[in-house]
Scaffold this motif. Structure first.
Motif, PDB file in Angstrom:
ATOM      1  N   ASN A  47       0.768  -1.260  -0.020  1.00  0.00           N
ATOM      2  CA  ASN A  47      -0.054   0.031   0.193  1.00  0.00           C
ATOM      3  C   ASN A  47       0.974   1.176  -0.042  1.00  0.00           C
ATOM      4  O   ASN A  47       0.295   2.464   0.454  1.00  0.00           O
ATOM      5  CB  ASN A  47      -0.777   0.005   1.043  1.00  0.00           C
ATOM      6  CG  ASN A  47       0.001  -0.207   2.469  1.00  0.00           C
ATOM      7  OD1 ASN A  47       0.695  -0.669   2.556  1.00  0.00           O
ATOM      8  ND2 ASN A  47      -0.734   0.437   3.612  1.00  0.00           N
ATOM      9  N   VAL A  50       5.220   3.613   3.994  1.00  0.00           N
ATOM     10  CA  VAL A  50       4.423   3.825   5.324  1.00  0.00           C
ATOM     11  C   VAL A  50       5.568   4.175   6.364  1.00  0.00           C
ATOM     12  O   VAL A  50       6.525   3.470   6.647  1.00  0.00           O
ATOM     13  CB  VAL A  50       3.673   2.546   5.520  1.00  0.00           C
ATOM     14  CG1 VAL A  50       2.828   2.763   7.013  1.00  0.00           C
ATOM     15  CG2 VAL A  50       2.847   1.941   4.551  1.00  0.00           C
ATOM     16  N   ALA A 143      -8.268   0.190   3.494  1.00  0.00           N
ATOM     17  CA  ALA A 143      -6.842   0.834   3.949  1.00  0.00           C
ATOM     18  C   ALA A 143      -7.291   2.031   4.498  1.00  0.00           C
ATOM     19  O   ALA A 143      -6.580   2.397   5.659  1.00  0.00           O
ATOM     20  CB  ALA A 143      -5.743   0.972   2.669  1.00  0.00           C
ATOM     21  N   ASP A 144      -8.099   3.106   3.967  1.00  0.00           N
ATOM     22  CA  ASP A 144      -8.189   4.285   4.497  1.00  0.00           C
ATOM     23  C   ASP A 144      -8.784   4.061   5.907  1.00  0.00           C
ATOM     24  O   ASP A 144      -8.453   4.924   6.989  1.00  0.00           O
ATOM     25  CB  ASP A 144      -9.274   5.034   3.817  1.00  0.00           C
ATOM     26  CG  ASP A 144      -8.573   5.684   2.431  1.00  0.00           C
ATOM     27  OD1 ASP A 144      -7.325   5.415   2.243  1.00  0.00           O
ATOM     28  OD2 ASP A 144      -9.327   6.020   1.446  1.00  0.00           O
ATOM     29  N   GLU A 147      -5.733   3.203   8.258  1.00  0.00           N
ATOM     30  CA  GLU A 147      -5.127   3.847   8.582  1.00  0.00           C
ATOM     31  C   GLU A 147      -5.605   5.101   9.382  1.00  0.00           C
ATOM     32  O   GLU A 147      -4.737   5.816  10.081  1.00  0.00           O
ATOM     33  CB  GLU A 147      -4.327   4.565   7.109  1.00  0.00           C
ATOM     34  CG  GLU A 147      -3.569   3.524   6.214  1.00  0.00           C
ATOM     35  CD  GLU A 147      -3.512   3.690   4.761  1.00  0.00           C
ATOM     36  OE1 GLU A 147      -4.041   4.866   4.566  1.00  0.00           O
ATOM     37  OE2 GLU A 147      -2.615   3.095   4.151  1.00  0.00           O
ATOM     38  N   PRO A 151      -0.877   3.479  11.899  1.00  0.00           N
ATOM     39  CA  PRO A 151      -0.142   3.124  10.410  1.00  0.00           C
ATOM     40  C   PRO A 151      -0.471   1.802  10.313  1.00  0.00           C
ATOM     41  O   PRO A 151      -0.183   0.922  10.984  1.00  0.00           O
ATOM     42  CB  PRO A 151       1.397   3.500  11.033  1.00  0.00           C
ATOM     43  CG  PRO A 151       1.024   4.389  12.075  1.00  0.00           C
ATOM     44  CD  PRO A 151      -0.208   4.174  12.758  1.00  0.00           C
ATOM     45  N   THR A 152      -0.586   1.610   8.869  1.00  0.00           N
ATOM     46  CA  THR A 152      -0.962   0.243   8.291  1.00  0.00           C
ATOM     47  C   THR A 152      -0.267  -0.156   7.079  1.00  0.00           C
ATOM     48  O   THR A 152       0.031   0.494   6.052  1.00  0.00           O
ATOM     49  CB  THR A 152      -2.647   0.267   7.778  1.00  0.00           C
ATOM     50  OG1 THR A 152      -3.263   0.814   9.005  1.00  0.00           O
ATOM     51  CG2 THR A 152      -2.874  -1.022   7.203  1.00  0.00           C
TER      52      THR A 152
END
Length: 336
Positions: A47, A50, A143-144, A147, A151-152
């Motif tokens: 993604n 990060v 993902a949003d 996150e 933190p992802t």
């Protein structure tokens, strides 16, 4: 390890290279504490780039093989995925023996990739979330939301074979490369040690066809191919496989068959894989169609736990090695 086979050495190098690529940004761009120590580091993941804590203290994982990797590398977790109502949430195959799955908090509603309970995850207050990016893409789509909690990092999981490199990829996120190297070496040593025990017992893996039969239900069996997780570990041990189990159907790593085709499950030795997914599986195999198998007549059929044999992580790989060695050296009684 001085006696590693070329196959295992190449696998380790490949996996380690993946880990190094993941951590290529090192601590560059990360924040620092007043004393100059790094508070964060950056990693490249599926993604994107990060920024993660340099020393995470509250890790949540959204994939059970990731749970295995994180705990094997010496870290605890504040939340994970499991099966509500199961003993220890069904997490034993993914944890060191001294960690009880019942002590962990579930942050997902089930083991399914796409069934993340966002509210429970937020309640766990993680400072780092590690999930997976798969062809299904469920966690990438959320993902949003992830996150927004912490933190992802999403790591690539392209299929069963991903278990080999997943440990090193997780180590790249946690800065635990040394621990990962030690774990890979421990697996290689376990393989070589098992080969030595088998040879001493007069077992020639290359001349022994091992059949792996997953007991899926009362009407279906699945023949595990060399591409499956247990098939890969059996391959590392050097065993031959029956011709009926060399290739899956479609994009699967197994061959589905009805019990009427049970003859395709025969081999010099048969391992019947029965787990929590099929609690009514028989304990022994000397009745009905099973009696027609040469392996049953030769008392060379063994019942093993699919929860471990299908877990796709290093803990499970060691269990497979131990089970096979115990069976073929006479330490385990056949299931007849």
């Amino acid at each position: 390890m001085s006696h590693s086979t070329p196959l295992l050495r190449s696998l380790s190098v490949f996996a380690l290279a993946g880990a190094l690529a993941l951590t290529g940004c090192g601590t560059g761009g990360g924040g620092s504490a007043p004393d100059g120590t790094a508070e964060t580091r950056t990693v490249e993941a599926a993604n994107g780039t990060v920024e993660v804590p340099a020393s995470p203290e509250r890790i949540a994982v959204l994939w059970r093989p990731t749970l295995a990797a994180v705990t094997q590398l010496g870290h605890g977790v504040v939340g994970t995925m499991g099966t509500p109502g199961a003993d220890g949430y069904g997490l034993a195959p993914f944890l060191p023996e001294d960690v009880d799955g019942a002590d962990l908090t579930l942050v997902t509603n089930s083991p399914a990739e796409d069934d993340v309970n966002i509210e429970e995850l937020a309640t766990a207050e993680p400072d780092l979330i590690i999930g997976v990016s798969t062809p299904m893409g469920a966690q990438a789509e959320m993902a949003d939301e992830l996150e927004a909690i912490a933190p992802t990092v999403l790591l690539e999981w392209e299929g069963t074979g991903s278990w080999r490199g997943h440990l090193e990829e997780v180590a790249g996120v946690l800065g635990a490369e040394t621990e990962a190297e030690q774990a890979v070496s421990a697996y290689e040593e376990a393989v070589e040690g098992a080969r030595g025990e088998l040879e001493a017992a007069g077992v020639d893996p290359a001349g022994t066809e091992l059949s792996l039969v997953r007991l899926q239900s009362g009407t279906e069996i699945r023949l595990e191919t060399p591409e499956s997780f247990p098939g890969q570990v059996i391959g590392d041990l050097g065993f031959a496989r029956p011709d009926t189990q060399l290739e899956g159907e479609g994009d699967t790593d197994f061959v589905p068959r009805s019990y009427e085709n049970l003859d395709q499950a025969d081999g010099d030795v048969v391992f019947a894989l029965a787990g929590s997914g099929y609690p009514d599986a028989p304990e022994t195999f000397s009745d009905g169609l099973w009696a027609n198998l040469d392996a049953v007549g030769d008392e060379q059929i063994y019942r093993v736990d699919y929860d471990f044999w299908g877990s796709a992580n290093h803990h499970g790989a060691h269990r497979i090695i131990e089970d096979v060695t115990a069976a073929l050296t006479g330490e385990t009684d056949p299931a007849v």
